[in-house]
Write a protein that holds these residues in place. Structure first.
Motif, PDB file in Angstrom:
ATOM      1  N   ALA A 113       6.855 -81.133 -26.820  1.00 45.75           N
ATOM      2  CA  ALA A 113       5.474 -81.551 -26.582  1.00 45.75           C
ATOM      3  C   ALA A 113       4.597 -80.329 -26.339  1.00 45.75           C
ATOM      4  O   ALA A 113       5.028 -79.337 -25.767  1.00 45.75           O
ATOM      5  CB  ALA A 113       5.412 -82.492 -25.387  1.00 45.75           C
ATOM      6  N   LYS A 114       3.353 -80.456 -26.780  1.00 43.73           N
ATOM      7  CA  LYS A 114       2.427 -79.336 -26.712  1.00 43.73           C
ATOM      8  C   LYS A 114       2.214 -78.864 -25.276  1.00 43.73           C
ATOM      9  O   LYS A 114       2.135 -77.675 -24.998  1.00 43.73           O
ATOM     10  CB  LYS A 114       1.087 -79.759 -27.312  1.00 43.73           C
ATOM     11  N   ASN A 115       2.117 -79.839 -24.376  1.00 43.09           N
ATOM     12  CA  ASN A 115       1.857 -79.480 -22.987  1.00 43.09           C
ATOM     13  C   ASN A 115       3.102 -79.624 -22.124  1.00 43.09           C
ATOM     14  O   ASN A 115       3.013 -80.006 -20.960  1.00 43.09           O
ATOM     15  CB  ASN A 115       0.737 -80.349 -22.434  1.00 43.09           C
ATOM     16  N   SER A 116       4.226 -79.334 -22.703  1.00 43.78           N
ATOM     17  CA  SER A 116       5.485 -79.509 -21.987  1.00 43.78           C
ATOM     18  C   SER A 116       5.496 -78.726 -20.679  1.00 43.78           C
ATOM     19  O   SER A 116       5.315 -77.512 -20.668  1.00 43.78           O
ATOM     20  CB  SER A 116       6.628 -79.024 -22.873  1.00 43.78           C
ATOM     21  N   PRO A 117       5.687 -79.413 -19.542  1.00 41.46           N
ATOM     22  CA  PRO A 117       5.723 -78.692 -18.262  1.00 41.46           C
ATOM     23  C   PRO A 117       7.064 -77.969 -18.007  1.00 41.46           C
ATOM     24  O   PRO A 117       7.110 -77.055 -17.189  1.00 41.46           O
ATOM     25  CB  PRO A 117       5.481 -79.783 -17.224  1.00 41.46           C
ATOM     26  N   ASN A 118       8.117 -78.379 -18.677  1.00 42.33           N
ATOM     27  CA  ASN A 118       9.426 -77.745 -18.461  1.00 42.33           C
ATOM     28  C   ASN A 118       9.970 -77.194 -19.780  1.00 42.33           C
ATOM     29  O   ASN A 118      11.035 -77.579 -20.242  1.00 42.33           O
ATOM     30  CB  ASN A 118      10.427 -78.755 -17.888  1.00 42.33           C
ATOM     31  N   LYS A 119       9.209 -76.291 -20.340  1.00 38.03           N
ATOM     32  CA  LYS A 119       9.502 -75.866 -21.698  1.00 38.03           C
ATOM     33  C   LYS A 119      10.899 -75.263 -21.834  1.00 38.03           C
ATOM     34  O   LYS A 119      11.641 -75.597 -22.758  1.00 38.03           O
ATOM     35  CB  LYS A 119       8.438 -74.849 -22.119  1.00 38.03           C
ATOM     36  N   GLU A 120      11.255 -74.413 -20.878  1.00 36.58           N
ATOM     37  CA  GLU A 120      12.557 -73.732 -20.980  1.00 36.58           C
ATOM     38  C   GLU A 120      13.701 -74.737 -20.964  1.00 36.58           C
ATOM     39  O   GLU A 120      14.627 -74.663 -21.777  1.00 36.58           O
ATOM     40  CB  GLU A 120      12.736 -72.759 -19.813  1.00 36.58           C
ATOM     41  N   ASN A 121      13.604 -75.678 -20.040  1.00 40.10           N
ATOM     42  CA  ASN A 121      14.649 -76.704 -19.958  1.00 40.10           C
ATOM     43  C   ASN A 121      14.720 -77.510 -21.234  1.00 40.10           C
ATOM     44  O   ASN A 121      15.804 -77.877 -21.697  1.00 40.10           O
ATOM     45  CB  ASN A 121      14.379 -77.646 -18.784  1.00 40.10           C
TER      46      ASN A 121
END
Lengths: 339, 320, 537
Positions: free
Chosen positions: A262-270
């Motif tokens: 998702a573009k606004n992913s809050p947990n991108k690394e995970n």
């Protein structure tokens, strides 16, 4: 009365708490809802300590939700069983590109998104099944051939509101053009044994019941039918055989299930960790052992039942086209009377 | 004056006033009867007094305090007015005792025993409403109203739902209860017999205004207009010198011969006397006789000129 | 004596309060109207030109068939049970409500399986009567069969109102018409049926609502109704605007039915004198006994027993695959959200009805009518409205995260199911004379005490009925839960549905079994509560 307020406030708090807990978790909006997915997420959590939260619903509703939530969306990953929906999400600007060499190495090149917005995890083929009694294998060749008059009253398929049929039609439009697709559909509808209805499993049962001879179905559901607990269903499954169409030319139509960040992913690394995990050989083994899908990882062989149908050549079409030609496909369905 | 109503007006729809203007007052301890036809606005009047409806204009004053005028509206729960509704609404989920002491302030509990004895319900305390007769329900409602020592008791058609054979005894009992507790009471009814029997004063209400307000005797003998006169009892109409006069049946006497001759239509025995119905110059007349007369025979009548009542011709036109 | 300076200031407060609450209830639907694109929208135009006539025809065709079967299964058994004494009467009086515990989509999926080539019926004939097995080998997934199945799942709505109405209509009328020389059959058609018609119409109205909103069963059988059209526009074409337009169209269709129902109700609302005592039942004649048993048994057999037994047999088949911990968790989830939402529904309904009673203003009469509108809108559309609504709020005020919480889910439930909770309470309130309120006010009760001391106790069975009916509907609820649920949250209904659409019906059996068992248990309580109402009034 007072107690109700307390409960209300409490539920509010739960909601807020859910949204604020951000550490070591990853949130999925998923169209996939198989038990094998839960198993995968459990394995992932055991391995990394990252908790996987998910909401399961229809793809379009989830995309709509994602779109409306914008920057505040808690979603990290969008999971779909249709490349068309992934393309649609990318088109709406809801995803971001993922550049992970791990993933690139994990999955077959021809299954990957050229634009890099989504990654495949498994795929299925839209195949033909035919009555062992009433159909000669030699008579079958391509999807296009099903519109031949010799199949009049013998073809079974489910409704055009089904996403797999829409993807199939999109692939035909993409490969052969709208006019050919439209003529094909018109002739095919004339060959229908009955009005489209039921699910894929019902099409196979209808062959067993003698209501038709050839059905267009998803390979995944044949697998399910062949592992039924019910003797009669197994008999029905055994009375038909699987045929991969268009092996002489472009190959059989396939569709993937896949993930997008998702573009606004809050947990991108995970989220990326989860993507890498799901395409790894280990996780891909779990998929094929617990469902009847093909693995996106070329090193992983499908389950025994699926292997029994033999290897096949798959249509190399850019899978984004399955989304791009969706509208046109729908119009063809409606104008040619494919209900 | 104990209860004072001045210029009361009330309408539900703008151009259709139910009560156009009402002025009257009641003395402490009096029972007055508010007499009107069904649908004339009697219940609306009670709702205005009790505060279930707000009035459009006018003043309602009780015991020296204003209950309702242009600026003031005392909520119904703060007026000390007991209201007994037409259909005896005892709450179905409560016993008779619970109904009577429903929402009762502690200071009134001491009257409970007396009240329930007075209303003759002392054996029925634990029964539910559907286990009580109509008369018992009626008395329970009145007891529920009276136990709070209201400044004013309002009764809405209290006898209309009762069988005629028990109605009279209940009427007497209720009269006894009210008089014993010295409660100022307004009783709304359409039945003149109830009014005559129970009320100190009668208020006749018609066409949105008060027609007459007086004690039963005066009202019977000196009705203010033909409407009030007719309500109080049968009237016979006679034309003398181009003017229409009226006379009460009991003022007529049968004689051997006179100018006034009547053809008998009906004659029925009423216990004490015979009531005779006949025609006189196309008008229907009633009179009483100690003897039976033959139907279709002709009888002669006489009366005293002083017993004639006169109303303007307009009156009967207006009310008919 | 306390004196209030401002006239009726209290009323104003209530009216404003009810206005705000009604606004909140209607907000998700209003949001949709705000987003309503112009009619020039191409998708809608396209649907209008190509498919809408088909949708209309099949919608109404399905409605007619479903209503026919609902009446068939409901009216006669209700008549027999209300009037005759026979062995087994008590049993039927309970079990005839039970099909309501089975969600329509489970009914459809289950029967499609039972009747299919590999289902028990055809297998039985193939194995035992091979010569005639060809005669039963049909494609049973026809719109007529769907209508029959939906009739089976929904007839209890009609049955329950008939049962109450037939029992309340005084035996005086029956005796009178016997005296006038009418046979029992004639009495039924000439006196009882006309007198009960407003009740039957209101029951049918609920059936119609359910059919219009049904999606899963309809799609599976390949029947295209308006709701399938909404999902086609929304899902396949991805055009939210067109989906909203179709929903608004559907809303108008529903309003049309609502209007007809109201008109009929006000025109033919007969003020018959109802039975004050428990009606004395006639003893059924011997020659009619068997027929009556058959008439009462068929709806129960087809509507409950067969699908239930089939589901139980599926459980045995999948016994070793059932995840019992998961089953318990989902049961708790379902029960807790349904309980919370149904309690709130009843409280909100009580609020509106009490304010209406208290202020007597025509504004409040309208508000308590319009709050029912949520029932006319498909759940998925309400879900959509809430998504648009809350994401807008969240964006402008990013610190508040309502969205994706139980709050939104419950909110949507309340909006959708207010009408379900309203109707039993409303009709019970209407039965009590106005003078209860006036007496209570005269005796010094304020609005809260009026509710607590009078209306809750005297309407307690109606409130219980409302709670149970709403709870069962919520237990079966699917589209709203699917789209609005928080993370990691499943209910029995969603799990059942997920297995069903993945063509693993036997795996869904354990979950649907729990839905049906809880529902049945509550329906048995409900039945007692209804019977008490019959006897009290």
């Amino acid at each position: 009365m007072k107690n109700i307020y307390i409960i209300l406030i409490f539920t509010l708090l739960i909601g807020c708490e859910n949204a604020e807990k951000k550490s070591q978790e990853v949130n999925l909006y998923s169209q996939r809802h198989y038990k094998v997915d839960e198993k995968q997420y459990e394995n992932f959590t055991n391995k990394t300590g990252i908790k996987v939260n998910y909401i399961k619903a229809n793809a379009d509703e989830l995309l709509e939700r994602l779109k409306n939530e914008g920057e505040n969306s808690p979603a990290d990953l969008f999971v779909s069983v249709d490349a068309g929906k992934l393309q649609k999400g990318a088109d709406l600007g809801l995803f971001q590109k993922v550049s992970s060499s791990v993933i690139k190495n994990n999955v077959s090149k021809d299954l990957q998104d050229k634009n890099g917005y989504w990654i495949p995890i498994t795929y299925r083929a839209r195949v033909l099944v035919y009555s062992n009694e009433r159909v000669n294998k030699e008579d079958l060749s391509t999807y296009e051939d099903l519109s031949n008059e010799k199949w009049k009253g013998r073809i079974l398929v489910r409704s055009s509101s089904n996403a797999y049929n829409q993807a199939l039609m999109s692939s035909i439009v993409a490969n052969l053009g709208g006019d050919v697709a439209s003529d094909w559909s018109e002739a095919l509808v004339q060959n229908f044994a009955r009005d489209p209805k039921g699910n894929d499993r019902d099409q196979v049962k209808a062959i067993a019941a003698g209501q038709g001879d050839v059905a267009i179905v998803n390979s995944y559901y044949i697998g399910l039918l062949l592992s039924s607990q019910k003797e009669e269903e197994l008999n029905a499954g055994r009375s038909v055989s699987v045929f991969f169409p268009n092996q002489g030319d472009r190959g059989s139509h396939i569709n993937i299930s896949g993930l997008a960040l998702a573009k606004n992913s809050p947990n991108k690394e995970n989220a990326i960790k989860l993507m890498e995990f799901l395409t790894s050989e280990e996780a891909q083994m779990t998929y094929v052992n617990n469902s009847y899908e093909y693995a996106a990882n070329p090193n992983v062989k499908p389950s025994k039942i699926v292997q029994g149908w033999g290897e096949f050549k798959r249509d190399n079409l850019d899978l984004n086209k399955l989304g791009e030609f969706r509208d046109e496909a729908l119009k063809i369905f409606d104008s040619t009377g494919w209900k | 004056m104990y209860l004072e109503v001045k210029g009361l007006a009330k309408s539900y729809k703008k151009d259709k006033p139910i009560i156009k203007k009402l002025d009257f007052s009641v003395n402490r301890g009096e029972i007055i009867s508010f007499l009107g036809e069904s649908g004339s606005g009697k219940t609306t009047f009670l709702k205005c007094i009790s505060g279930l409806e707000n009035i459009d204009s006018g003043i309602i004053k009780l015991n020296g305090e204003i209950l309702n005028d242009e600026n003031i509206f005392v909520m119904p729960q703060n007026r000390k007015i007991g209201f007994v509704f037409q259909d005896y609404p005892l709450f179905p989920h409560l016993t008779l005792k619970e109904n009577i002491v429903f929402n009762l302030e502690n200071k009134y509990f001491k009257y409970y025993k007396n009240m329930i004895e007075l209303s003759g319900l002392d054996q029925l305390e634990n029964r539910y409403p559907h286990q009580l007769s109509g008369g018992e329900q009626q008395r329970a409602c009145i007891a529920r109203a009276l136990i709070r020592k209201p400044d004013l008791l309002l009764l809405d058609e209290p006898f209309s739902n009762l069988d005629s054979n028990i109605k009279f005894s209940i009427r007497d009992e209720i009269y006894k209860i009210i008089k014993e507790t010295k409660t100022t009471t307004i009783l709304v009814t359409h039945d003149i017999n109830d009014s005559m029997n129970i009320a100190d004063k009668i208020l006749i209400f018609k066409a949105g205004v008060l027609q007459q307000y007086d004690n039963p005797h005066n009202m019977y003998c000196e009705p203010i207009n033909c409407y009030c006169a007719k309500i109080l009892g049968d009237l016979n109409q006679i034309e003398i010198d181009n003017k229409i006069y009226y006379i009460r049946p009991e003022k007529l006497q049968i004689v051997k011969n006179s100018d006034i001759k009547l053809v008998v239509e009906k004659c029925f025995f009423q216990g004490k006397e015979y009531k005779i119905q006949g025609t006189f110059k196309k008008n229907r007349w009633f009179l009483f006789s100690p003897h039976s007369v033959e139907i279709n025979s002709e009888i002669s009548i006489k009366f005293k000129k002083t017993d004639l009542i006169y109303f303007d011709n307009l009156c009967s036109n207006y009310f008919d | 004596m306390e004196i209030k300076k401002i006239l009726f200031s209290n009323n104003k407060r209530w009216i404003i309060g009810s206005f705000i609450l009604a606004f909140l209830v209607l907000l998700p639907i209003l949001t949709l109207f705000v987003r309503l694109p112009s009619l020039e929208n191409t998708t809608f135009k396209y649907l209008w030109d190509t498919l809408l006539i088909d949708y209309t025809i099949s919608t109404f065709y399905l409605l007619i068939i479903t209503c026919f079967f609902s009446l068939l299964f409901a009216v006669l058994p209700a008549w027999i049970i209300s009037n005759y004494q026979f062995a087994g009467r008590k049993f039927f009086d309970i079990v005839l409500y039970l099909p309501l515990a089975i969600p329509t989509y489970i009914m459809a999926f289950t029967y499609a399986d039972i009747l299919s080539f590999t289902g028990p019926l055809q297998v039985f004939f193939r194995k035992n009567f091979h010569s005639i097995s060809d005669f039963v080998n049909h494609d049973y997934m026809q719109v007529e069969i769907l209508g029959l199945l939906m009739g089976l799942a929904l007839y209890p709505y009609v049955y329950s109102v008939c049962r109450v109405s037939f029992s309340l209509i005084g035996s005086n009328y029956i005796n009178l018409s016997k005296n006038l020389g009418l046979s029992m059959t004639k009495t039924f058609f000439k006196v009882i049926l006309p007198l009960s018609s407003p009740a039957i119409i209101s029951g049918l109205f609920l059936v119609i609502m359910e059919v219009l909103n049904e999606y899963g069963a309809v799609k599976y059988f390949g029947v295209n109704t308006y709701t399938s059209g909404i999902f086609r526009a929304y899902g396949s074409m991805g055009d939210v605007g067109a989906a909203i337009q179709l929903s608004v169209l559907l809303l108008f269709v529903v309003l049309l039915f609502m209007y007809v129902e109201k008109k009929y109700h006000s025109r033919f609302k007969f003020y018959y004198s109802s039975n004050s005592k428990i009606q004395k039942l006639s003893i059924l004649e011997k020659k009619n006994y068997l027929l009556s048993i058959v008439i009462c048994f068929i709806p129960f057999l087809l509507g409950f027993l067969i699908p239930f037994l089939f589901i139980v047999s599926n459980i045995f088949l999948t016994y070793n695959q059932i995840d019992f911990l998961d089953l318990i968790e989902l049961t708790l989830n379902s029960v807790s959200v349904s309980t919370l939402a149904s309690v709130i529904v009843v409280l909100v309904v009580l609020f509106f009805l009490m304010v209406e009673k208290f202020t007597k203003s025509s504004f409040n009469r309208y508000t308590s009518e319009v709050i029912s509108l949520g029932y006319a809108v498909p759940g998925a559309v309400i879900g959509l409205g809430l998504i648009i609504l809350f994401t807008t709020i969240d964006r402008s005020q990013s610190s508040i995260v309502f969205y994706g919480s139980f709050f939104v889910l419950i909110y949507a439930y309340v909006v959708r199911f207010l009408a379900v909770g309203k109707s039993p309470i409303k009709s019970s309130l209407e039965k009590h004379p106005e003078s209860y309120d006036e007496t209570a006010k005269n005796l010094g009760l304020g609005p809260f005490n009026l509710l607590k001391k009078i209306h809750i106790p005297i309407n307690k069975f109606a409130i219980l009925t409302a709670l149970i009916v709403t709870f069962i509907d919520l237990l079966k609820e699917l589209p709203i839960t699917l789209i609005l649920r928080p993370f990691n949250f499943d209910t029995l209904a969603t799990q059942t549905y997920e297995f069903a659409i993945e063509e693993m019906i036997p795996m869904s059996a354990a979950y649907s079994f729990i839905i049906i068992v809880i529902g049945s248990f509550l329906l048995i309580i409900l039945k007692n509560s209804i019977n008490k109402q019959i006897n009290v009034s």
